[in-house]
Design an enzyme around this catalytic site. Structure first.
Site, PDB file in Angstrom:
ATOM      1  CB  THR A  21      -4.671  -7.984   8.034  1.00 40.22           C
ATOM      2  OG1 THR A  21      -5.457  -7.362   7.023  1.00 40.22           O
ATOM      3  CG2 THR A  21      -4.531  -9.460   7.749  1.00 40.22           C
ATOM      4  CG  HIS A  68      -2.049  -1.027   1.034  1.00 35.38           C
ATOM      5  ND1 HIS A  68      -2.892  -1.391   2.044  1.00 35.38           N
ATOM      6  CD2 HIS A  68      -2.433  -1.763  -0.053  1.00 35.38           C
ATOM      7  CE1 HIS A  68      -3.749  -2.312   1.593  1.00 35.38           C
ATOM      8  NE2 HIS A  68      -3.476  -2.555   0.333  1.00 35.38           N
TER       9      HIS A  68
HETATM   10  P1  NAD Z   1      -7.619  -2.818   9.872  1.00 37.52           P
HETATM   11  O1  NAD Z   1      -7.553  -1.545  10.626  1.00 37.52           O
HETATM   12  O2  NAD Z   1      -8.705  -3.050   8.908  1.00 37.52           O
HETATM   13  O3  NAD Z   1      -7.679  -4.035  10.908  1.00 37.52           O
HETATM   14  C1  NAD Z   1      -6.789  -4.159  11.957  1.00 37.52           C
HETATM   15  C2  NAD Z   1      -6.836  -5.574  12.477  1.00 37.52           C
HETATM   16  O4  NAD Z   1      -5.854  -5.668  13.508  1.00 37.52           O
HETATM   17  C3  NAD Z   1      -8.177  -5.973  13.114  1.00 37.52           C
HETATM   18  O5  NAD Z   1      -8.547  -7.243  12.591  1.00 37.52           O
HETATM   19  C4  NAD Z   1      -7.868  -6.071  14.610  1.00 37.52           C
HETATM   20  O6  NAD Z   1      -8.593  -7.103  15.249  1.00 37.52           O
HETATM   21  C5  NAD Z   1      -6.387  -6.397  14.599  1.00 37.52           C
HETATM   22  N1  NAD Z   1      -5.652  -5.970  15.779  1.00 37.52           N
HETATM   23  C6  NAD Z   1      -5.880  -4.899  16.584  1.00 37.52           C
HETATM   24  N2  NAD Z   1      -4.937  -4.830  17.535  1.00 37.52           N
HETATM   25  C7  NAD Z   1      -4.085  -5.877  17.320  1.00 37.52           C
HETATM   26  C8  NAD Z   1      -2.888  -6.328  17.942  1.00 37.52           C
HETATM   27  N3  NAD Z   1      -2.378  -5.692  19.010  1.00 37.52           N
HETATM   28  N4  NAD Z   1      -2.270  -7.411  17.443  1.00 37.52           N
HETATM   29  C9  NAD Z   1      -2.770  -8.069  16.372  1.00 37.52           C
HETATM   30  N5  NAD Z   1      -3.890  -7.682  15.736  1.00 37.52           N
HETATM   31  C10 NAD Z   1      -4.540  -6.608  16.202  1.00 37.52           C
HETATM   32  O7  NAD Z   1      -6.216  -2.990   9.222  1.00 37.52           O
HETATM   33  P2  NAD Z   1      -5.772  -3.653   7.849  1.00 37.52           P
HETATM   34  O8  NAD Z   1      -6.414  -4.989   7.719  1.00 37.52           O
HETATM   35  O9  NAD Z   1      -4.296  -3.551   7.823  1.00 37.52           O
HETATM   36  O10 NAD Z   1      -6.387  -2.740   6.693  1.00 37.52           O
HETATM   37  C11 NAD Z   1      -6.531  -1.378   6.786  1.00 37.52           C
HETATM   38  C12 NAD Z   1      -5.652  -0.500   5.915  1.00 37.52           C
HETATM   39  O11 NAD Z   1      -5.210   0.485   6.820  1.00 37.52           O
HETATM   40  C13 NAD Z   1      -4.393  -1.048   5.332  1.00 37.52           C
HETATM   41  O12 NAD Z   1      -4.468  -0.819   3.981  1.00 37.52           O
HETATM   42  C14 NAD Z   1      -3.263  -0.181   5.885  1.00 37.52           C
HETATM   43  O13 NAD Z   1      -2.520   0.358   4.809  1.00 37.52           O
HETATM   44  C15 NAD Z   1      -3.933   0.971   6.549  1.00 37.52           C
HETATM   45  N6  NAD Z   1      -3.419   1.387   7.854  1.00 37.52           N
HETATM   46  C16 NAD Z   1      -2.102   1.321   8.117  1.00 37.52           C
HETATM   47  C17 NAD Z   1      -1.633   1.688   9.358  1.00 37.52           C
HETATM   48  C18 NAD Z   1      -0.160   1.572   9.614  1.00 37.52           C
HETATM   49  O14 NAD Z   1       0.634   1.752   8.688  1.00 37.52           O
HETATM   50  N7  NAD Z   1       0.246   1.264  10.844  1.00 37.52           N
HETATM   51  C19 NAD Z   1      -2.507   2.113  10.339  1.00 37.52           C
HETATM   52  C20 NAD Z   1      -3.865   2.193  10.031  1.00 37.52           C
HETATM   53  C21 NAD Z   1      -4.310   1.831   8.774  1.00 37.52           C
END
Ligand code: NAD
Length: 211
Positions: A160, A114
């Site tokens: 994810t 991404h």
């Molecule tokens: P999402 O926000 O849709 O889902 C996050 C997932 O992480 C959930 O299923 C949740 O249950 C799980 N989760 C929460 N805390 C956790 C932990 N401590 N350990 C393990 N799992 C945990 O995220 P996604 O599926 O990555 O998709 C969303 C999009 O958001 C992606 O395309 C990404 O690029 C973007 N994003 C990126 C960041 C980052 O770079 N850190 C932050 C927010 C969103």
């Protein structure tokens, strides 16, 4: 189930990570309540349409995320993946994250499907965020990730929701071949069968590969 034994027998594994792996570094996931996502609804701001209509808002989001991510440190989960790579038990890390924390933890071969929080140029040579926005064509690196999913012997999926396509198809592509898929998520999305699901935070789940 001894996960290290499974990894040694079937690996090296390919890893797919999502926002959940960085939650313990203080970066809110899309699904979490946070001031950042209240201010900038990702479904509205992270689109090609938004970039054309209101580029300042998209750049403001990227700027705030960059400030936040630059201050963040890799957590234990990122570090364990680096250690497993160094042991030869993990190969590529396919990440949906844009925070750069895998690289900051010393991981190699990180595929940012991404994009990231830097800038690039569009077809008209206009500066734009180097993020893959909803509505953008898939980047060539996505084909590399798909190819890895088609050929790997094991996959570990961490943090994810499986709600963002087409990244969500990657574990299914791998899983169709009957290889072990281990999912680590306190709220699993159902990428693995019950025996290989670790319903824990990323650091707790990944620690099991060291035991
Ligand atoms: P999402 O926000 O849709 O889902 C996050 C997932 O992480 C959930 O299923 C949740 O249950 C799980 N989760 C929460 N805390 C956790 C932990 N401590 N350990 C393990 N799992 C945990 O995220 P996604 O599926 O990555 O998709 C969303 C999009 O958001 C992606 O395309 C990404 O690029 C973007 N994003 C990126 C960041 C980052 O770079 N850190 C932050 C927010 C969103």
């Amino acid at each position: 189930m001894n996960f290290r034994t499974v990894l040694k027998a079937n690996g090296p594994a390919i890893v797919l990570t999502g926002a959940g792996i960085s939650e313990e570094s203080g970066i809110p996931t899309f699904r979490a309540e946070s001031a950042l996502w209240e201010k900038y609804n990702p479904e509205e701001c992270c689109t090609v349409e938004a970039l054309h209509k209101d580029p300042d808002k998209v750049f403001a989001l990227v700027h705030e995320m960059r400030e936040h991510c630059e201050k963040a440190e890799p957590n234990e989960a990122h570090k364990i993946l680096t250690q497993l790579q160094q042991e030869g038990l993990v190969e590529h890390i396919i990440t949906q994250n844009v925070d750069g924390l895998h690289q900051k933890a010393g991981s190699k071969d990180v595929l940012e499907i991404h994009g990231n929080l830097g800038v690039t140029f569009d077809d008209n040579m206009m500066v734009r965020p180097n993020l893959i926005l909803f509505g953008d064509p898939l980047p060539p690196i996505f084909d590399v990730a798909t190819e890895l999913a088609r050929n790997c012997s094991m996959m570990i999926v961490v943090g994810t929701s499986g709600m963002v396509e087409p990244a969500a198809t990657i574990p299914w592509i791998a899983g169709m071949r009957g290889i072990p898929i281990v999912e680590i998520n306190p709220e699993p999305a159902g990428f693995s069968g019950p025996n290989l699901t670790i319903a824990e935070k990323a650091s707790v789940g990944l620690r099991k590969f060291l035991e």
